[in-house]
Scaffold this active site. Structure first.
Site, PDB file in Angstrom:
ATOM      1  N   CYS A   3       0.858  -1.197   0.000  1.00 22.64           N
ATOM      2  CA  CYS A   3       0.000   0.000   0.000  1.00 22.64           C
ATOM      3  C   CYS A   3       0.888   1.238   0.000  1.00 22.64           C
ATOM      4  O   CYS A   3       1.714   1.420   0.900  1.00 22.64           O
ATOM      5  CB  CYS A   3      -0.917  -0.009   1.224  1.00 22.64           C
ATOM      6  SG  CYS A   3      -1.773   1.557   1.481  1.00 22.64           S
ATOM      7  N   HIS A  45      -4.206   1.044   8.420  1.00 19.14           N
ATOM      8  CA  HIS A  45      -4.734   0.867   7.065  1.00 19.14           C
ATOM      9  C   HIS A  45      -6.252   0.692   7.095  1.00 19.14           C
ATOM     10  O   HIS A  45      -6.769  -0.267   7.663  1.00 19.14           O
ATOM     11  CB  HIS A  45      -4.092  -0.334   6.379  1.00 19.14           C
ATOM     12  CG  HIS A  45      -4.541  -0.470   4.955  1.00 19.14           C
ATOM     13  ND1 HIS A  45      -3.961   0.226   3.916  1.00 19.14           N
ATOM     14  CD2 HIS A  45      -5.559  -1.172   4.401  1.00 19.14           C
ATOM     15  CE1 HIS A  45      -4.584  -0.059   2.797  1.00 19.14           C
ATOM     16  NE2 HIS A  45      -5.567  -0.904   3.059  1.00 19.14           N
ATOM     17  N   HIS A  96      -6.121   3.408   0.234  1.00 17.47           N
ATOM     18  CA  HIS A  96      -5.896   3.697   1.655  1.00 17.47           C
ATOM     19  C   HIS A  96      -6.656   4.996   1.885  1.00 17.47           C
ATOM     20  O   HIS A  96      -6.310   6.024   1.277  1.00 17.47           O
ATOM     21  CB  HIS A  96      -4.390   3.845   1.937  1.00 17.47           C
ATOM     22  CG  HIS A  96      -4.009   4.102   3.364  1.00 17.47           C
ATOM     23  ND1 HIS A  96      -3.057   3.360   4.040  1.00 17.47           N
ATOM     24  CD2 HIS A  96      -4.430   5.040   4.253  1.00 17.47           C
ATOM     25  CE1 HIS A  96      -2.904   3.830   5.271  1.00 17.47           C
ATOM     26  NE2 HIS A  96      -3.738   4.865   5.422  1.00 17.47           N
ATOM     27  N   HIS A  98      -8.172   8.413   2.363  1.00 18.55           N
ATOM     28  CA  HIS A  98      -7.495   9.705   2.504  1.00 18.55           C
ATOM     29  C   HIS A  98      -8.476  10.815   2.205  1.00 18.55           C
ATOM     30  O   HIS A  98      -9.401  10.654   1.418  1.00 18.55           O
ATOM     31  CB  HIS A  98      -6.286   9.787   1.574  1.00 18.55           C
ATOM     32  CG  HIS A  98      -6.590   9.448   0.141  1.00 18.55           C
ATOM     33  ND1 HIS A  98      -6.715   8.138  -0.286  1.00 18.55           N
ATOM     34  CD2 HIS A  98      -6.806  10.224  -0.942  1.00 18.55           C
ATOM     35  CE1 HIS A  98      -7.000   8.131  -1.584  1.00 18.55           C
ATOM     36  NE2 HIS A  98      -7.071   9.383  -2.004  1.00 18.55           N
ATOM     37  N   HIS A 100      -8.658  14.701   0.889  1.00 13.25           N
ATOM     38  CA  HIS A 100      -7.978  15.810   0.219  1.00 13.25           C
ATOM     39  C   HIS A 100      -8.442  17.108   0.890  1.00 13.25           C
ATOM     40  O   HIS A 100      -9.647  17.337   1.030  1.00 13.25           O
ATOM     41  CB  HIS A 100      -8.388  15.897  -1.254  1.00 13.25           C
ATOM     42  CG  HIS A 100      -8.059  14.697  -2.087  1.00 13.25           C
ATOM     43  ND1 HIS A 100      -7.073  14.714  -3.057  1.00 13.25           N
ATOM     44  CD2 HIS A 100      -8.596  13.454  -2.140  1.00 13.25           C
ATOM     45  CE1 HIS A 100      -7.025  13.527  -3.660  1.00 13.25           C
ATOM     46  NE2 HIS A 100      -7.943  12.748  -3.131  1.00 13.25           N
TER      47      HIS A 100
HETATM   48  P1  AMP Z   1      -7.474   9.591  -5.126  1.00 17.96           P
HETATM   49  O1  AMP Z   1      -7.503   9.711  -6.614  1.00 17.96           O
HETATM   50  O2  AMP Z   1      -8.614  10.266  -4.443  1.00 17.96           O
HETATM   51  O3  AMP Z   1      -7.282   8.162  -4.688  1.00 17.96           O
HETATM   52  O4  AMP Z   1      -6.209  10.416  -4.640  1.00 17.96           O
HETATM   53  C1  AMP Z   1      -4.926   9.899  -4.625  1.00 17.96           C
HETATM   54  C2  AMP Z   1      -3.995  11.065  -4.621  1.00 17.96           C
HETATM   55  O5  AMP Z   1      -2.722  10.611  -4.234  1.00 17.96           O
HETATM   56  C3  AMP Z   1      -3.836  11.756  -5.992  1.00 17.96           C
HETATM   57  O6  AMP Z   1      -4.261  13.112  -5.884  1.00 17.96           O
HETATM   58  C4  AMP Z   1      -2.332  11.621  -6.266  1.00 17.96           C
HETATM   59  O7  AMP Z   1      -1.801  12.777  -6.892  1.00 17.96           O
HETATM   60  C5  AMP Z   1      -1.771  11.421  -4.876  1.00 17.96           C
HETATM   61  N1  AMP Z   1      -0.500  10.730  -4.796  1.00 17.96           N
HETATM   62  C6  AMP Z   1      -0.142   9.600  -5.459  1.00 17.96           C
HETATM   63  N2  AMP Z   1       1.105   9.235  -5.112  1.00 17.96           N
HETATM   64  C7  AMP Z   1       1.535  10.147  -4.196  1.00 17.96           C
HETATM   65  C8  AMP Z   1       2.737  10.322  -3.458  1.00 17.96           C
HETATM   66  N3  AMP Z   1       3.774   9.473  -3.564  1.00 17.96           N
HETATM   67  N4  AMP Z   1       2.846  11.380  -2.632  1.00 17.96           N
HETATM   68  C9  AMP Z   1       1.817  12.253  -2.499  1.00 17.96           C
HETATM   69  N5  AMP Z   1       0.649  12.135  -3.163  1.00 17.96           N
HETATM   70  C10 AMP Z   1       0.504  11.099  -3.997  1.00 17.96           C
END
Ligand code: AMP
Length: 116
Positions: A3, A45, A96, A98, A100
């Site tokens: 993950c 997780h 996982h 999250h 925004h």
């Molecule tokens: P979601 O599309 O809602 O699942 O959001 C996932 C987010 O994770 C996207 O906005 C990506 O730009 C962000 N993301 C992916 N890899 C990383 C990383 N290594 N560090 C920070 N953000 C990331």
């Protein structure tokens, strides 16, 4: 477990950290869509909001208690939007849970800008 956000929480993959405590980590999105674009994740997780239960929901409350200060630390000092994507139709790309935090500029009035 393979993950991405667990690896960031564990320090195996670097992140641009904004806030951390014993339960949650907040870091800047790698592809920001606004001057403030921070992701807040539980350290344990949980795959998505579909997996929130009576047993693990305290961390969701904690995330929301911390969101105002994380938003300010992230640079959103005049309001912000909180978004979470769950499942394929919402284009959840990291499995996982999250949240925004998006701000630092005037956002469109509606989640779907074509409705403005
Ligand atoms: P979601 O599309 O809602 O699942 O959001 C996932 C987010 O994770 C996207 O906005 C990506 O730009 C962000 N993301 C992916 N890899 C990383 C990383 N290594 N560090 C920070 N953000 C990331």
């Amino acid at each position: 477990m393979d993950c991405l956000f667990c690896k960031i929480v564990n320090g195996d993959i670097p992140s641009n950290k904004v806030y951390e405590d014993d339960k949650i980590l907040a870091f800047r999105d790698i592809a920001p869509e606004a001057p403030c674009h921070v992701l807040v994740v539980p350290k344990t997780h949980i795959s998505s909001t579909d997996e929130v239960t009576a047993e693990n929901s305290a961390v969701v409350a904690h995330i929301f208690e911390c969101i105002p200060k994380i938003a300010k630390l992230g640079g959103a000092d005049n309001g912000y939007r909180v978004v979470t994507n769950c499942g394929p139709d919402a284009c959840q790309s990291v499995q996982h849970m999250h949240f925004h935090i998006i701000g630092g500029k005037q956002l469109p009035a509606h989640v779907f800008p074509e409705n403005d």
